[in-house]
Design a protein around this motif. Sequence first.
Motif, PDB file in Angstrom:
ATOM      1  N   HIS A   8      35.279  32.739  73.359  1.00  0.00           N
ATOM      2  CA  HIS A   8      34.803  31.679  72.460  1.00  0.00           C
ATOM      3  C   HIS A   8      34.802  32.159  71.016  1.00  0.00           C
ATOM      4  O   HIS A   8      34.471  33.307  70.722  1.00  0.00           O
ATOM      5  N   THR A   9      35.167  31.272  70.102  1.00  0.00           N
ATOM      6  CA  THR A   9      35.112  31.569  68.668  1.00  0.00           C
ATOM      7  C   THR A   9      34.393  30.429  67.958  1.00  0.00           C
ATOM      8  O   THR A   9      34.361  29.297  68.441  1.00  0.00           O
ATOM      9  N   GLY A  10      33.818  30.720  66.809  1.00  0.00           N
ATOM     10  CA  GLY A  10      33.130  29.705  66.031  1.00  0.00           C
ATOM     11  C   GLY A  10      31.673  29.574  66.411  1.00  0.00           C
ATOM     12  O   GLY A  10      31.091  30.443  67.079  1.00  0.00           O
ATOM     13  N   ALA A  11      31.064  28.475  65.972  1.00  0.00           N
ATOM     14  CA  ALA A  11      29.640  28.240  66.222  1.00  0.00           C
ATOM     15  C   ALA A  11      29.383  28.061  67.712  1.00  0.00           C
ATOM     16  O   ALA A  11      30.249  27.595  68.463  1.00  0.00           O
ATOM     17  N   LEU A  12      28.185  28.436  68.132  1.00  0.00           N
ATOM     18  CA  LEU A  12      27.803  28.328  69.540  1.00  0.00           C
ATOM     19  C   LEU A  12      26.478  27.581  69.618  1.00  0.00           C
ATOM     20  O   LEU A  12      25.431  28.118  69.278  1.00  0.00           O
ATOM     21  N   LEU A  13      26.536  26.325  70.051  1.00  0.00           N
ATOM     22  CA  LEU A  13      25.342  25.478  70.095  1.00  0.00           C
ATOM     23  C   LEU A  13      24.934  25.132  71.522  1.00  0.00           C
ATOM     24  O   LEU A  13      23.878  24.532  71.722  1.00  0.00           O
ATOM     25  N   TRP A  14      25.735  25.476  72.506  1.00  0.00           N
ATOM     26  CA  TRP A  14      25.401  25.255  73.907  1.00  0.00           C
ATOM     27  C   TRP A  14      26.085  26.333  74.746  1.00  0.00           C
ATOM     28  O   TRP A  14      27.059  26.939  74.314  1.00  0.00           O
ATOM     29  N   PRO A  15      25.577  26.604  75.937  1.00  0.00           N
ATOM     30  CA  PRO A  15      26.135  27.694  76.758  1.00  0.00           C
ATOM     31  C   PRO A  15      27.576  27.418  77.175  1.00  0.00           C
ATOM     32  O   PRO A  15      27.953  26.275  77.416  1.00  0.00           O
ATOM     33  N   GLN A  16      28.348  28.469  77.238  1.00  0.00           N
ATOM     34  CA  GLN A  16      29.725  28.395  77.731  1.00  0.00           C
ATOM     35  C   GLN A  16      29.715  28.746  79.221  1.00  0.00           C
ATOM     36  O   GLN A  16      29.852  29.896  79.615  1.00  0.00           O
ATOM     37  N   GLY A  17      29.502  27.736  80.055  1.00  0.00           N
ATOM     38  CA  GLY A  17      29.389  27.992  81.483  1.00  0.00           C
ATOM     39  C   GLY A  17      27.990  28.484  81.812  1.00  0.00           C
ATOM     40  O   GLY A  17      27.742  29.692  81.844  1.00  0.00           O
ATOM     41  N   PHE A  18      27.068  27.579  82.014  1.00  0.00           N
ATOM     42  CA  PHE A  18      25.646  27.917  82.161  1.00  0.00           C
ATOM     43  C   PHE A  18      25.412  28.838  83.358  1.00  0.00           C
ATOM     44  O   PHE A  18      25.827  28.546  84.476  1.00  0.00           O
TER      45      PHE A  18
END
Length: 275
Positions: free
Chosen positions: A29-39
Amino acid sequence: MLFMVVVTLYPFIYVLMSSLSDSRLLMSHTGALLWPQGFTFEAYKLVFLNPNIVRGYSNTLFVVTVGTILNLVLTSMGAYVLSRKGVPWTNKVMLLIVFTMFFSGGMIPSYLLVNNWLGLGNNLFALIIPGLISTWNLIILRTSFGSIPESLIESAKIDGAQDFHILFRVVIPLSMPVIAVMILFYGVQHWNAWFSAMLYLRDRNLFPLQLILREILIQNSTEYMTSQSSAGEVEAVGESIKYATIMVATLPILFIYPFMQKYFVKGVMIGSIKG
């Protein structure tokens, strides 16, 4: 103000979302992270399987609990004596106490004092006893105690109360907002302390949580928690573990603030108005 809130809150959100993300998706992942990537809670499971984290928690809770209680008792006793009218030499004693805020012996004399003369080397009490009274906290508490009407103290003495009874049954109950501030100041200080532990402790079984966290973040010591991962996943899983460890070490102390906020604001104002 909204901009300041976003700037302050986003790093916390980033760490929280990263700790709940799948490690492989997080690495790509790149950039802002506002929610989980695969909870997933996999990183937290690995953190709590590490015996060092569990021992670190228990050591930190011991230091925070015992240290804060001793801090409050001794600081209250010192502030009470220095706040009473008629006690001789209070101004001169305060001058000597304030002097310690600006000058100290330094790290080497402190180490020799704690390790050799007090015999507290490799002992959890080395994290408690040297800092039993904070000069700044003593000044705040003295200011608060000094604002209590002298007539209440005199009434208690007429009823036969001694100084210890007056302190713990009259003065402290009337100063609970400032006592709450002291609990918060001393508790956070003990919870976040790591340098004194690194200086005085050699047994890993005595390491507090913050020292374990430092090893994981700076020295990248996640080998125990990533031992079950494949060679290609070790780095990704290690990153998720770091974020989860930060959350585990941060959340408990954050939960205290909402319950003490009104006392904290009121207590700080009391200390600042009279100071």
